[in-house]
Write a protein that holds these residues in place. Structure first.
Motif, mmCIF file in Angstrom:
data_model
loop_
_atom_site.group_PDB
_atom_site.id
_atom_site.type_symbol
_atom_site.label_atom_id
_atom_site.label_comp_id
_atom_site.label_asym_id
_atom_site.label_seq_id
_atom_site.Cartn_x
_atom_site.Cartn_y
_atom_site.Cartn_z
ATOM 1 N N LEU A 94 -8.656 -1.717 7.151
ATOM 2 C CA LEU A 94 -9.242 -0.470 6.682
ATOM 3 C C LEU A 94 -8.219 0.618 6.955
ATOM 4 C CD1 LEU A 94 -11.553 1.394 5.713
ATOM 5 C CD2 LEU A 94 -12.388 1.420 8.084
ATOM 6 N N LEU A 95 -7.850 1.387 5.936
ATOM 7 C CA LEU A 95 -6.806 2.395 6.063
ATOM 8 C C LEU A 95 -7.401 3.789 5.964
ATOM 9 C CD1 LEU A 95 -5.263 -0.230 5.383
ATOM 10 C CD2 LEU A 95 -3.583 1.185 4.193
ATOM 11 N N ASP A 96 -6.819 4.723 6.721
ATOM 12 C CA ASP A 96 -7.320 6.090 6.665
ATOM 13 C C ASP A 96 -6.776 6.816 5.438
ATOM 14 O OD1 ASP A 96 -4.765 7.059 7.208
ATOM 15 O OD2 ASP A 96 -5.247 7.840 9.184
ATOM 16 N N VAL A 97 -7.183 8.061 5.249
ATOM 17 C CA VAL A 97 -6.941 8.799 4.015
ATOM 18 C C VAL A 97 -5.462 8.998 3.720
ATOM 19 C CG1 VAL A 97 -7.095 11.020 5.214
ATOM 20 C CG2 VAL A 97 -7.598 10.898 2.759
ATOM 21 N N HIS A 98 -4.596 8.969 4.723
ATOM 22 C CA HIS A 98 -3.183 9.270 4.534
ATOM 23 C C HIS A 98 -2.355 8.060 4.123
ATOM 24 C CE1 HIS A 98 -3.979 13.196 6.224
ATOM 25 N NE2 HIS A 98 -4.528 12.634 7.282
ATOM 26 N N LEU A 99 -2.973 6.898 3.988
ATOM 27 C CA LEU A 99 -2.211 5.676 3.723
ATOM 28 C C LEU A 99 -2.619 5.024 2.403
ATOM 29 C CD1 LEU A 99 -2.193 4.128 7.327
ATOM 30 C CD2 LEU A 99 -0.344 5.381 6.181
ATOM 31 N N GLY A 100 -2.867 5.843 1.394
ATOM 32 C CA GLY A 100 -3.316 5.320 0.108
ATOM 33 C C GLY A 100 -2.290 4.424 -0.573
ATOM 34 N N THR A 101 -1.032 4.805 -0.546
ATOM 35 C CA THR A 101 -0.003 3.979 -1.180
ATOM 36 C C THR A 101 0.135 2.645 -0.467
ATOM 37 O OG1 THR A 101 1.216 5.913 -1.954
ATOM 38 C CG2 THR A 101 2.436 3.850 -1.811
ATOM 39 N N LEU A 102 0.085 2.661 0.855
ATOM 40 C CA LEU A 102 0.135 1.410 1.606
ATOM 41 C C LEU A 102 -1.055 0.529 1.258
ATOM 42 C CD1 LEU A 102 1.275 -0.451 3.796
ATOM 43 C CD2 LEU A 102 0.040 0.927 5.494
ATOM 44 N N ALA A 103 -2.228 1.115 1.085
ATOM 45 C CA ALA A 103 -3.412 0.329 0.718
ATOM 46 C C ALA A 103 -3.190 -0.383 -0.608
ATOM 47 C CB ALA A 103 -4.640 1.235 0.639
ATOM 48 N N ARG A 104 -2.646 0.320 -1.606
ATOM 49 C CA ARG A 104 -2.403 -0.306 -2.907
ATOM 50 C C ARG A 104 -1.392 -1.435 -2.798
ATOM 51 N NH1 ARG A 104 -2.991 5.151 -4.198
ATOM 52 N NH2 ARG A 104 -0.746 5.564 -4.295
#
Length: 282
Positions: free
Chosen positions: A114-124
């Motif tokens: 689960l990733l926080d709001v600042h790690l959107g690119t990492l999530a993708r």
């Protein structure tokens, strides 16, 4: 997190109201900048606080600590070596603070994140390039993140040390690096998850299934219909994927991920890589 002042004492000579922390070089990034070259860090100690509280007060989240080892004359003490964060050390002593081992096992099986709001690119990237089950929200506050991580047994990934220090959090990890490439490499090296690239939707984390061209043809632009024949579709949100103009770059990311997580694994095969109608990766 702001720097916390520490009462200074000569290195190796704590006062009766202090502890000395021998912080591993890998963990010194969490210390105030003025202490990052300090081998023995003196920290205030009231004689009653737990060792975990003392370490986190110095700026080091316990999620990043692999072992706490009281020392006697520079060696592990007579208590059998490692102690738990709840341990209350003697004032004036020295404790070695070691990082987590890599790869770090996750209780219950392969890691889910689960990733926080600042790690959107990492999530993708974790979803598409690694095929790892990765939850992400761009509007969730800290208590809600902890609640979801605990309920679903997901490892919470963040660069917010305060979030990692929340007592209720079952498991988390600090993501190192400012570039998405470096962040992805750090997570894969730390947790070594099984890689199944090209199997998850970058938009919603759903699984992808092959789909016949005629079933999605009405969703495609004329140029795409003429050029491509192989497609996949997300089971959950219906996004359509195909091998697009960014294929070579993404295949290079997949190959790099495979080398990082499992160095002896051959490069992953080609696969669909573009989200129809949207940028698929930041």
């Amino acid at each position: 997190m702001t720097d916390r002042p520490h009462h200074q004492a000569p290195s190796g000579s704590p006062t009766p109201r202090e502890l000395l922390l021998r912080v591993s070089p890998e963990l010194r990034i969490f210390l105030p900048s003025r202490h990052r070259d300090t081998e023995l860090l003196p920290v205030p100690y009231d004689g009653t606080s737990s060792l975990g509280h003392v370490v986190q007060s110095a700026g080091i989240p316990l999620t990043e600590v692999g072992a706490l080892v009281p020392e006697v004359d520079g060696a592990a003490g007579g208590t059998g070596g490692r102690v738990e964060p709840e341990h209350r050390p003697r004032a004036g002593g020295t404790v070695r603070v070691e990082p987590v081992s890599r790869p770090q096992p996750v209780p219950g099986g392969p890691p889910r994140f689960l990733l926080d709001v600042h790690l959107g690119t990492l999530a993708r990237r974790l979803r598409l390039v690694a095929g790892v089950d990765t939850a992400y929200h761009n509007d969730m506050d800290d208590p809600s993140l902890v609640e979801q991580a605990n309920a679903e047994r997901r490892v919470l990934l963040t660069q917010d040390r305060g979030l990692l220090m929340r007592r209720r959090l079952w498991m988390g990890a600090y993501v190192r690096g400012s570039r998405p490439d470096d962040q992805l490499a750090d997570v894969l090296e730390r947790f070594a998850p099984p890689l199944t690239p090209w199997t998850r939707c970058t938009a919603c984390n759903g699984l992808l299934d092959p789909v016949a061209k005629e079933e999605v043809e009405h969703l495609l632009r004329p140029g795409t219909r003429r050029t491509y024949d192989d497609f996949a579709r997300c089971r959950d949100c219906g996004h359509v994927y195909w091998r697009g103009a960014h294929g070579d770059r993404l295949e290079a990311l997949v190959a790099g991920a495979a080398r990082t997580a499992t160095p002896d694994t051959p490069d992953a095969p080609d696969a669909p890589d573009t989200v129809g109608g949207r940028p698929h990766e930041g």
